[in-house]
Design a protein around this motif. Sequence first.
Motif, PDB file in Angstrom:
ATOM      1  N   PRO A  62      -6.275  -0.522   0.454  1.00 15.17           N
ATOM      2  CA  PRO A  62      -6.673   0.701  -0.448  1.00 15.17           C
ATOM      3  C   PRO A  62      -7.328   0.173  -1.785  1.00 15.17           C
ATOM      4  O   PRO A  62      -8.368   0.795  -2.350  1.00 15.17           O
ATOM      5  CB  PRO A  62      -5.295   1.321  -0.729  1.00 15.17           C
ATOM      6  CG  PRO A  62      -4.501   0.937   0.310  1.00 15.17           C
ATOM      7  CD  PRO A  62      -4.721  -0.514   0.787  1.00 15.17           C
ATOM      8  N   ALA A  63      -6.898  -1.033  -2.292  1.00 12.95           N
ATOM      9  CA  ALA A  63      -7.452  -1.748  -3.427  1.00 12.95           C
ATOM     10  C   ALA A  63      -8.979  -1.926  -3.268  1.00 12.95           C
ATOM     11  O   ALA A  63      -9.958  -1.599  -4.092  1.00 12.95           O
ATOM     12  CB  ALA A  63      -6.864  -2.895  -4.102  1.00 12.95           C
ATOM     13  N   THR A  64      -9.122  -2.426  -2.127  1.00 15.18           N
ATOM     14  CA  THR A  64     -10.706  -2.709  -1.707  1.00 15.18           C
ATOM     15  C   THR A  64     -11.559  -1.480  -1.946  1.00 15.18           C
ATOM     16  O   THR A  64     -12.778  -1.460  -2.447  1.00 15.18           O
ATOM     17  CB  THR A  64     -10.715  -3.498  -0.463  1.00 15.18           C
ATOM     18  OG1 THR A  64      -9.798  -4.683  -0.516  1.00 15.18           O
ATOM     19  CG2 THR A  64     -11.982  -3.660  -0.002  1.00 15.18           C
ATOM     20  N   LEU A  65     -11.101  -0.545  -1.300  1.00 14.78           N
ATOM     21  CA  LEU A  65     -11.905   0.692  -1.040  1.00 14.78           C
ATOM     22  C   LEU A  65     -12.001   1.500  -2.517  1.00 14.78           C
ATOM     23  O   LEU A  65     -12.925   1.934  -2.891  1.00 14.78           O
ATOM     24  CB  LEU A  65     -10.917   1.643  -0.062  1.00 14.78           C
ATOM     25  CG  LEU A  65     -10.923   1.365   1.548  1.00 14.78           C
ATOM     26  CD1 LEU A  65     -10.538   2.205   2.202  1.00 14.78           C
ATOM     27  CD2 LEU A  65     -12.395   0.514   1.843  1.00 14.78           C
ATOM     28  N   LEU A  66     -10.723   1.380  -3.209  1.00 14.99           N
ATOM     29  CA  LEU A  66     -10.901   2.074  -4.865  1.00 14.99           C
ATOM     30  C   LEU A  66     -11.852   1.400  -5.414  1.00 14.99           C
ATOM     31  O   LEU A  66     -12.678   1.859  -6.132  1.00 14.99           O
ATOM     32  CB  LEU A  66      -9.538   1.975  -5.252  1.00 14.99           C
ATOM     33  CG  LEU A  66      -8.611   3.002  -4.680  1.00 14.99           C
ATOM     34  CD1 LEU A  66      -7.172   2.769  -5.106  1.00 14.99           C
ATOM     35  CD2 LEU A  66      -8.856   4.702  -5.108  1.00 14.99           C
ATOM     36  N   GLY A  67     -11.997  -0.077  -5.342  1.00 20.15           N
ATOM     37  CA  GLY A  67     -12.729  -0.835  -6.354  1.00 20.15           C
ATOM     38  C   GLY A  67     -14.193  -0.884  -5.787  1.00 20.15           C
ATOM     39  O   GLY A  67     -14.787  -1.007  -6.727  1.00 20.15           O
TER      40      GLY A  67
END
Length: 566
Positions: free
Chosen positions: A316-321
């Motif tokens: 999720p952090a990868t996609l959010l970032g």
Amino acid sequence: MSRRDTTESPMSKFLITSALPYVNGVKHLGNLAGSLLPADIHARFRRQTGHDVLFLCGTDEHGTPIELAAHAAGVPVADYCARQHAVQADIYRRFGLSFDHFSRTSNAANRQLTQNIFRELDKAGFIEERTILQAYSPTDRRFLPDRYVVGTCPHCGHPNARGDQCENCTTLLDPEDLRSPRSAISGATDVEFRASRHLFLKLSAFEGRLRNWLATRRDWPPLVRSIALKWLDEGLRDRCITRDLEWGVPVPKAGFEDKVFYVWFDAPIGYIAAAIEWSEAAPGRDWRNWWQSGEDVTYVQFLAKDNIPFHAVSFPATLLGSGLPFKLVDTIKGFNWLTFEGGKFSTSAGRGIFTDTALDLLPADAWRWWLAANAPETADTDFTLARFVDGVNKDLADVLGNLVNRCLTFTATRFDGIVPEVGQPGPLEQQLAGALDEHLTELRRHHEGLAQRKAAEEVRAIWRLGNVYLAEAAPWSAIKDDTARAATIVNTGINLVRVAALTAWPFIPSSAEKILSSLGEPIGPVPWPLDSKHALSAIPGGRRIAVPPLLFPKIAVDDLRTAQPI
């Protein structure tokens, strides 16, 4: 499949992914029970209830386990992956796993998408260059990326923790965290740490956003929520996302051309890449309708507990970032371990029953049923040959098999294989209808709540309900002096057999389809039984039916002895 009314929200599309199995060899039953099978059961249920479903999976083909396996096999990594992907795809087909697309993370789609997402993260300032100490083996004359290093976990003392994660306590690690590190290639203990430049994802920058996002996921299972929050509460650490390997997704950044991405950076992106491949395989498909379409898609992931941190935090952090409009997971269904005869399954040690051996021993449905009925949802489940044999014989042979055989055989012998006309239902039929409605309601609720053991219990209860009805109604006695009453019982019983097959279909699709075929049901989408009124009148009088061959022969422990570890 036509739309049906549902008790849920207007969301009608379900994106379902199973954890990607490593390509390094045939997987054991624990891998099947912990992600692949439950994902398939849910995908089948959602199709039954009229939803659009995109069910994606694939082989995870990067990382040190694959390189080590190819090295041990003495073949180039690319050839090894291609061969093992074909082997796994065939096994999953034979197990009835109904993927819409089964991909490979080494394909061009994943490589291109991973590099694009990295560029966006880099552009947004979430990538940082750092010089780190990296394990180096003078014996092997090479750097040792995470899984090339094993040692003692500093947190729980497990003696065989990997350099990226301890399988025992699920804590994420770096190789330098390990005590008494040694090379996974040669076993050499002369591991030293030398300076090397790498790229880091600034995971710590996402703590607030992830905590706010997790707060909106209130219906996650306690296992998943506790692991995700444990990560956040302990403080997120920036993660190194590059490795000194030759096989993997190349890093598109000057000065890092000799490195590839860490497998846990590119592997989850493979879910999206699989949809892109699916989209390109036929006209009229658009992967964006699933990954970028907003609230009309419900995204459900199925995986074992050791994969939870990567799916609940890192991905999720990868996609959010990245800033790209990708769909974040709505629900993660995490599973505990399936153990084998009191200990862990082990691919490396060859301990346990592996999926190819399982299919050589028994039809897929026997394994599917037991693994689902004993799913390790709230705690670890121990697989033993005795428990397996007992469960399969009792549930499939004695309950479902008995219901099908006694009802259809009686129809064949006393009504010449023709479904008799139903008469006026009596108190037993009215009682049956009420009980069946309760079971169908509960079954659907458990499916929708991802409680698969409880769903299996309700399916078993419906099978038992049919047997109890036939025993109490006793058509073999009624036919002696009341043919019309016997006809009503048999007509009701045949429709109960249909309901038993429909509700069994997500779990044991091959057997369910054989039963439905013997009832003269059309080949095609298997419908969901809406309620007792429709379910108990679906097969009319006058239809010819057949008695299927023995569906579930009794098995014995001795039949499976060859599957025990050497």
